[in-house]
Scaffold this active site. Sequence first.
Site, PDB file in Angstrom:
ATOM      1  N   SER A 158      19.029  26.951  16.088  1.00  0.00           N
ATOM      2  CA  SER A 158      17.882  26.054  16.202  1.00  0.00           C
ATOM      3  C   SER A 158      17.397  25.626  14.825  1.00  0.00           C
ATOM      4  O   SER A 158      17.184  24.433  14.558  1.00  0.00           O
ATOM      5  CB  SER A 158      16.746  26.747  16.962  1.00  0.00           C
ATOM      6  OG  SER A 158      17.124  27.060  18.284  1.00  0.00           O
ATOM      7  N   ARG A 173       8.945  25.838  11.884  1.00  0.00           N
ATOM      8  CA  ARG A 173       8.370  26.509  13.054  1.00  0.00           C
ATOM      9  C   ARG A 173       7.671  25.504  13.978  1.00  0.00           C
ATOM     10  O   ARG A 173       7.768  25.599  15.205  1.00  0.00           O
ATOM     11  CB  ARG A 173       7.364  27.561  12.612  1.00  0.00           C
ATOM     12  CG  ARG A 173       7.965  28.885  12.185  1.00  0.00           C
ATOM     13  CD  ARG A 173       8.212  29.769  13.377  1.00  0.00           C
ATOM     14  NE  ARG A 173       8.448  31.152  12.959  1.00  0.00           N
ATOM     15  CZ  ARG A 173       8.696  32.134  13.799  1.00  0.00           C
ATOM     16  NH1 ARG A 173       8.744  31.907  15.091  1.00  0.00           N
ATOM     17  NH2 ARG A 173       8.915  33.347  13.350  1.00  0.00           N
ATOM     18  N   HIS A 182      10.289  23.594  15.811  1.00  0.00           N
ATOM     19  CA  HIS A 182      10.910  24.488  16.796  1.00  0.00           C
ATOM     20  C   HIS A 182      10.035  24.623  18.036  1.00  0.00           C
ATOM     21  O   HIS A 182      10.540  24.772  19.154  1.00  0.00           O
ATOM     22  CB  HIS A 182      11.151  25.861  16.161  1.00  0.00           C
ATOM     23  CG  HIS A 182      11.886  26.811  17.033  1.00  0.00           C
ATOM     24  ND1 HIS A 182      11.274  27.863  17.665  1.00  0.00           N
ATOM     25  CD2 HIS A 182      13.188  26.865  17.402  1.00  0.00           C
ATOM     26  CE1 HIS A 182      12.162  28.539  18.383  1.00  0.00           C
ATOM     27  NE2 HIS A 182      13.334  27.950  18.227  1.00  0.00           N
TER      28      HIS A 182
END
Length: 523
Positions: A327, A350, A353
């Site tokens: 990812s 982050r 994601h």
Amino acid sequence: MPLFDAYLMVDWSAANTPVTGRDSIWVAYGARNGATFLLDWNRNLPTRASAMALVESLMMEAIRSGRRILAGFDFAFGYPQGVAHHLAGAPGWAAMWRLLADEIEDDVANRSNRFALAARLNARLAALDGVRFWGNGTKTDHTGLPRTKPWRAAGAIAERRIVETRVPGAKTVWQLSGAGAVGSQSLLGIAALERLRRRPGLTGAIAVWPFETGFEANLSRPIILCEIYPSLLDVKPHPGEVLDAAQVRTMIECFARLDGEDRLLAHLARPADLSPKSAATVLQEEGWIVGASTLPRLSRARSLRKTKPTAAAGGYVRDPAEIYRRSFATIRAEADLSRFEGGLSDVVIRLIHACGMTDLPRDVSASADFVTAGQAALARGAPVICDVEMVRHGVISRLMPGGNEILCFLGDDRISGLAKAQSTTRSAAQVDLWRARMDGAVIAIGNAPTALFRLLEAIDEGAPRPAAIIGIPVGFVGAVESKEALIADPRGIPYLAIRGRRGGSALASAAVNALAAGLEGHG
């Protein structure tokens, strides 16, 4: 055991302007997870600069994660024997690579000096062997660089490398333009790879096959560069698939399958019919194409479709660390993170994601001290105050470095009365209850614009100052305005915001988790 954990194949281009689609740059990447192999993605990049930035990020990530990559590029890695000595003043491929890296100019918009450089190189060769580079495909004349192939008698320098005499249809390194020409791609590509080898963090980690590995496949470095020629394979594009995309996809599928069957090494080994003298020439200066001497076997092994895993077969990726690795690698490949440094880059990764939107970085606004201030607050045990329960539950408590409390006051019995008395929302009213815990805290707002507006008002009224504010409310009424108010005047408090309507609880909690553990902690 497979030699490599991942495979990166690049279809190169010498285009003069940014371009996508046919005859542009395609970068395909696939990785292993145990016995399972998956083609992660196949990207079309408009410029050589963007392609090399992607390649570099993938290689840096591989080094960090202890993975080995085989990276193939479809241009010549070397020139016929003797060229380096006469052009670079020293024998061997490395001298030629240094020369091109030093003299090639290639900017972020694909503007290069390759034709002018080829003309200068021809001038150096002329006294020895006559003009070599040809195929000026531009409107500008370059003295000494003919537009068509010049007549020449046999000279001191061969027209073809040894490997090109083994591959039907292979063009020479001297032809700079025209159908199938590889000369321009080689000039620009070699320069790009040499600069890549010089990059901090990659120096000493890259080996160029077969120059630095030998035909004995001494693959001791984590990244191996090799020359590929996709036309060796029987490439069958999927419906609607561009041929260039199909070629790099097929190369990856082929190499991954061969490697999984312990058969790739045979295609990296010295060809059985190559004499010791010719082998020395190849290893010292000319280079080789993977599979050039093993074409029939390589062509039969091209497809990986019959071993492609499916969910029904239980072949999907299950390892959490592997899922996160892929990812984050995809995010680095697709998102423009160039303006973010250090810990802030991890925070933005982050955030992406958490929402799956790789265009998010363009809307991220943060103060330069947001990460250091937020991390210091968490390290000393400061509480995290959330506007809604969804943010509180999204924060991974085990990642908190100081055993930090994760607080939300929205369910407090006093809130309804406060909201009614103030004629405001419950989310805004709770801010008055934050005051007792707000000094030096990390505030995470992911849902309510009114809470962010009220927080700024409370600070103006003299409320205790938090250590950092994460202002990411989502919505259509007040969300944009509340975040712009924070960005315009954060009151000297470190902050993170996302412009526009986007935001939400998942993003706010992801930002807190990034402050606590960067990219290391997983849910």
